[in-house]
Design a protein around this motif. Structure first.
Motif, PDB file in Angstrom:
ATOM      1  N   ASP A   1       0.870  -1.230   0.075  1.00 45.10           N
ATOM      2  CA  ASP A   1      -0.137  -0.204   0.249  1.00 45.10           C
ATOM      3  C   ASP A   1       0.914   1.241   0.149  1.00 45.10           C
ATOM      4  N   GLU A   2       1.841   1.254  -1.637  1.00 45.59           N
ATOM      5  CA  GLU A   2       2.218   2.331  -1.306  1.00 45.59           C
ATOM      6  C   GLU A   2       2.266   3.642  -2.796  1.00 45.59           C
ATOM      7  N   PRO A   3       1.923   4.493  -2.114  1.00 44.93           N
ATOM      8  CA  PRO A   3       1.422   5.214  -3.766  1.00 44.93           C
ATOM      9  C   PRO A   3       2.840   5.389  -4.576  1.00 44.93           C
ATOM     10  N   VAL A   4       2.523   5.711  -6.266  1.00 45.55           N
ATOM     11  CA  VAL A   4       4.128   5.320  -7.066  1.00 45.55           C
ATOM     12  C   VAL A   4       3.559   6.959  -7.657  1.00 45.55           C
ATOM     13  N   ALA A   5       4.591   7.453  -7.798  1.00 46.27           N
ATOM     14  CA  ALA A   5       4.712   8.954  -8.069  1.00 46.27           C
ATOM     15  C   ALA A   5       4.316   9.579  -9.279  1.00 46.27           C
TER      16      ALA A   5
ATOM     17  N   LEU B   1       1.413   5.241 -36.626  1.00 49.04           N
ATOM     18  CA  LEU B   1       0.195   5.393 -36.222  1.00 49.04           C
ATOM     19  C   LEU B   1      -0.206   5.792 -34.812  1.00 49.04           C
ATOM     20  N   GLN B   2       1.755   4.804 -34.614  1.00 51.07           N
ATOM     21  CA  GLN B   2       0.254   4.754 -32.182  1.00 51.07           C
ATOM     22  C   GLN B   2      -0.468   4.627 -32.208  1.00 51.07           C
ATOM     23  N   PRO B   3      -1.140   4.042 -32.691  1.00 55.40           N
ATOM     24  CA  PRO B   3      -2.861   3.188 -32.765  1.00 55.40           C
ATOM     25  C   PRO B   3      -3.481   2.959 -30.810  1.00 55.40           C
ATOM     26  N   TRP B   4      -2.600   3.754 -29.678  1.00 54.89           N
ATOM     27  CA  TRP B   4      -3.261   3.439 -28.821  1.00 54.89           C
ATOM     28  C   TRP B   4      -3.052   4.400 -27.574  1.00 54.89           C
ATOM     29  N   SER B   5      -4.394   4.087 -26.558  1.00 50.13           N
ATOM     30  CA  SER B   5      -3.377   4.951 -25.734  1.00 50.13           C
ATOM     31  C   SER B   5      -3.914   4.370 -24.150  1.00 50.13           C
ATOM     32  N   PHE B   6      -4.060   5.128 -23.163  1.00 52.62           N
ATOM     33  CA  PHE B   6      -3.728   4.651 -22.030  1.00 52.62           C
ATOM     34  C   PHE B   6      -4.613   5.841 -20.717  1.00 52.62           C
ATOM     35  N   GLN B   7      -5.345   5.012 -19.899  1.00 53.25           N
ATOM     36  CA  GLN B   7      -5.933   5.360 -18.536  1.00 53.25           C
ATOM     37  C   GLN B   7      -5.382   5.174 -17.891  1.00 53.25           C
ATOM     38  N   VAL B   8      -5.134   6.283 -17.235  1.00 49.15           N
ATOM     39  CA  VAL B   8      -4.217   5.784 -15.195  1.00 49.15           C
ATOM     40  C   VAL B   8      -5.083   6.545 -14.313  1.00 49.15           C
ATOM     41  N   ILE B   9      -5.503   4.992 -13.796  1.00 47.62           N
ATOM     42  CA  ILE B   9      -6.292   4.904 -12.702  1.00 47.62           C
ATOM     43  C   ILE B   9      -6.026   5.004 -11.622  1.00 47.62           C
ATOM     44  N   ARG B  10      -5.785   6.337 -10.433  1.00 44.97           N
ATOM     45  CA  ARG B  10      -5.483   6.843  -9.064  1.00 44.97           C
ATOM     46  C   ARG B  10      -6.224   6.387  -8.411  1.00 44.97           C
ATOM     47  N   ASP B  11      -7.666   7.344  -8.280  1.00 40.29           N
ATOM     48  CA  ASP B  11      -8.334   6.969  -7.151  1.00 40.29           C
ATOM     49  C   ASP B  11      -8.960   6.274  -6.737  1.00 40.29           C
ATOM     50  N   PRO B  12      -8.454   6.266  -5.530  1.00 37.45           N
ATOM     51  CA  PRO B  12      -9.383   5.082  -5.223  1.00 37.45           C
ATOM     52  C   PRO B  12     -10.971   4.421  -5.383  1.00 37.45           C
ATOM     53  N   GLU B  13     -11.322   5.261  -5.232  1.00 37.56           N
ATOM     54  CA  GLU B  13     -13.310   4.615  -5.610  1.00 37.56           C
ATOM     55  C   GLU B  13     -12.661   4.418  -6.525  1.00 37.56           C
ATOM     56  N   LEU B  14     -12.338   4.935  -8.228  1.00 39.32           N
ATOM     57  CA  LEU B  14     -13.013   4.085  -9.205  1.00 39.32           C
ATOM     58  C   LEU B  14     -11.757   2.906  -9.235  1.00 39.32           C
TER      59      LEU B  14
ATOM     60  N   ASN C   1      -6.381 -10.776  -6.959  1.00 40.07           N
ATOM     61  CA  ASN C   1      -5.709  -9.327  -6.036  1.00 40.07           C
ATOM     62  C   ASN C   1      -5.474  -8.747  -6.812  1.00 40.07           C
ATOM     63  N   ALA C   2      -4.684  -8.662  -7.279  1.00 41.53           N
ATOM     64  CA  ALA C   2      -3.360  -7.814  -8.185  1.00 41.53           C
ATOM     65  C   ALA C   2      -4.339  -6.323  -8.640  1.00 41.53           C
ATOM     66  N   ALA C   3      -5.818  -6.573  -9.102  1.00 38.35           N
ATOM     67  CA  ALA C   3      -6.146  -5.586  -9.092  1.00 38.35           C
ATOM     68  C   ALA C   3      -6.783  -4.815  -7.537  1.00 38.35           C
ATOM     69  N   ARG C   4      -7.645  -5.901  -6.551  1.00 33.54           N
ATOM     70  CA  ARG C   4      -7.225  -5.063  -5.341  1.00 33.54           C
ATOM     71  C   ARG C   4      -6.670  -4.349  -4.625  1.00 33.54           C
ATOM     72  N   THR C   5      -5.370  -4.486  -4.757  1.00 29.81           N
ATOM     73  CA  THR C   5      -4.430  -3.788  -3.847  1.00 29.81           C
ATOM     74  C   THR C   5      -3.385  -3.586  -4.773  1.00 29.81           C
ATOM     75  N   ALA C   6      -3.570  -3.399  -5.984  1.00 31.06           N
ATOM     76  CA  ALA C   6      -2.156  -2.086  -6.424  1.00 31.06           C
ATOM     77  C   ALA C   6      -2.422  -0.414  -6.718  1.00 31.06           C
ATOM     78  N   PRO C   7      -1.955  -0.171  -5.614  1.00 33.57           N
ATOM     79  CA  PRO C   7      -1.840   1.525  -5.822  1.00 33.57           C
ATOM     80  C   PRO C   7      -2.206   2.737  -7.782  1.00 33.57           C
ATOM     81  N   VAL C   8      -1.840   1.306  -8.133  1.00 30.39           N
ATOM     82  CA  VAL C   8      -2.162   2.291  -9.871  1.00 30.39           C
ATOM     83  C   VAL C   8      -3.025   0.928 -10.697  1.00 30.39           C
ATOM     84  N   LEU C   9      -3.771   2.002 -11.068  1.00 37.19           N
ATOM     85  CA  LEU C   9      -4.673   0.764 -12.555  1.00 37.19           C
ATOM     86  C   LEU C   9      -4.103   1.004 -14.280  1.00 37.19           C
TER      87      LEU C   9
ATOM     88  N   VAL D   1      -0.056  -1.682 -10.789  1.00 37.66           N
ATOM     89  CA  VAL D   1       1.264  -0.635 -11.036  1.00 37.66           C
ATOM     90  C   VAL D   1       1.241  -0.857  -9.741  1.00 37.66           C
ATOM     91  N   GLY D   2       2.419  -1.390  -8.981  1.00 37.73           N
ATOM     92  CA  GLY D   2       2.827  -0.438  -7.203  1.00 37.73           C
ATOM     93  C   GLY D   2       4.322  -1.797  -6.944  1.00 37.73           C
TER      94      GLY D   2
END
Length: 246
Positions: free
Chosen positions: A33-37, A57-70, A82-90, A222-223
């Motif tokens: 349970d540690e934040p990622v800068a 053409l770089q056909p990608w995008s990323f959504q960085v989810i840090r908000d705990p409620e989300l 468990n990875a989704a439940r415990t990771a500080p970033v998705l 991620v974490g």
């Protein structure tokens, strides 16, 4: 360029260092349970988009989810992993077969030289639109398949993508390369990752409001790895089972 990228550019890339980084990367299922800068996340995303990709053409995008409620709402979407439940970033990694038009225009607009070479301008204004435009209901793609079947009898040519399904595959291949860059970049910062393909795509689209034609290919946890984060020893098949030499 970020501070991390500047510092790393001074370091020689060696086979041993690369092997060590790749061997260290494991799918980690539990995180501390540690934040990622944000600075680290941005640096790693900058490295992710350096990945090779079709026609740039770089056909990608990323959504960085840090908000705990989300993140909490995404746990059942990821089937309670468990990875989704415990990771500080998705990070939602999305392939984007729908962005080729704007990418063609952006390459010409953002070309890193005062003058856009005529070959570049011609490619992104004529060749690429012909190749990637499948038309309404895929009818243009159908026409190209017939055309290429005829022309291809005389010479080798690039026959795909010529359908909306092939456009999805085209985008996913490039995005997967970016995802691997992203995981190795995070590993270089001492962070662990877990690429999750087990999720409910319908619910994911509702929670994150993903564009209709975007293709979610993974949710990346991620974490910092917890002590019991890796469940099993690594198993890879011998090369002889998967490699042929010609």
């Amino acid at each position: 360029m970020s501070r991390f990228a500047v510092e790393s550019s001074c370091l020689p890339a060696t086979p041993d260092a690369l092997r060590a980084l790749i061997e260290q990367r494991r799918a980690v299922r539990r995180f501390l349970d540690e934040p990622v800068a944000d600075e680290i996340l941005r640096d790693c995303l900058e490295q992710a988009v350096l990945a090779p990709n079709a026609c740039n053409l770089q056909p990608w995008s990323f959504q960085v989810i840090r908000d705990p409620e989300l993140r909490r709402r995404l746990v059942p979407v990821c089937l309670g992993q468990n990875a989704a439940r415990t990771a500080p970033v998705l990070i939602a990694v999305l392939a984007r077969p729908d962005t080729w038009r704007e990418s063609c225009a952006a390459i010409i607009e953002q070309w890193p030289e005062p003058q856009v070479p005529e070959k570049i301008r011609d490619f992104y204004q004529r060749t690429a639109p012909f190749q990637y435009n499948q038309g309404a209901f895929g009818l243009r793609g159908l026409f190209k398949r017939v055309l290429y079947a005829f022309v291809g009898q005389r010479r080798a040519l690039m026959r795909q993508p010529n359908s909306h399904a092939e456009m999805r595959l085209w985008a996913v291949k490039s995005t997967a390369l970016a995802a691997q860059n992203l995981m190795l970049a995070l590993q270089s910062h001492g962070l662990a990752t877990c690429p999750m393909e087990g999720f409910d795509e319908v619910r994911l689209r509702k929670v994150l409001e993903i564009p209709r034609r975007a293709v979610p290919i993974m949710l990346l946890a991620v974490g910092r790895a917890a002590e019991n984060g890796v469940y099993n020893p690594r198993l890879r098949f011998p090369l002889e089972q998967r490699v042929s030499w010609h």
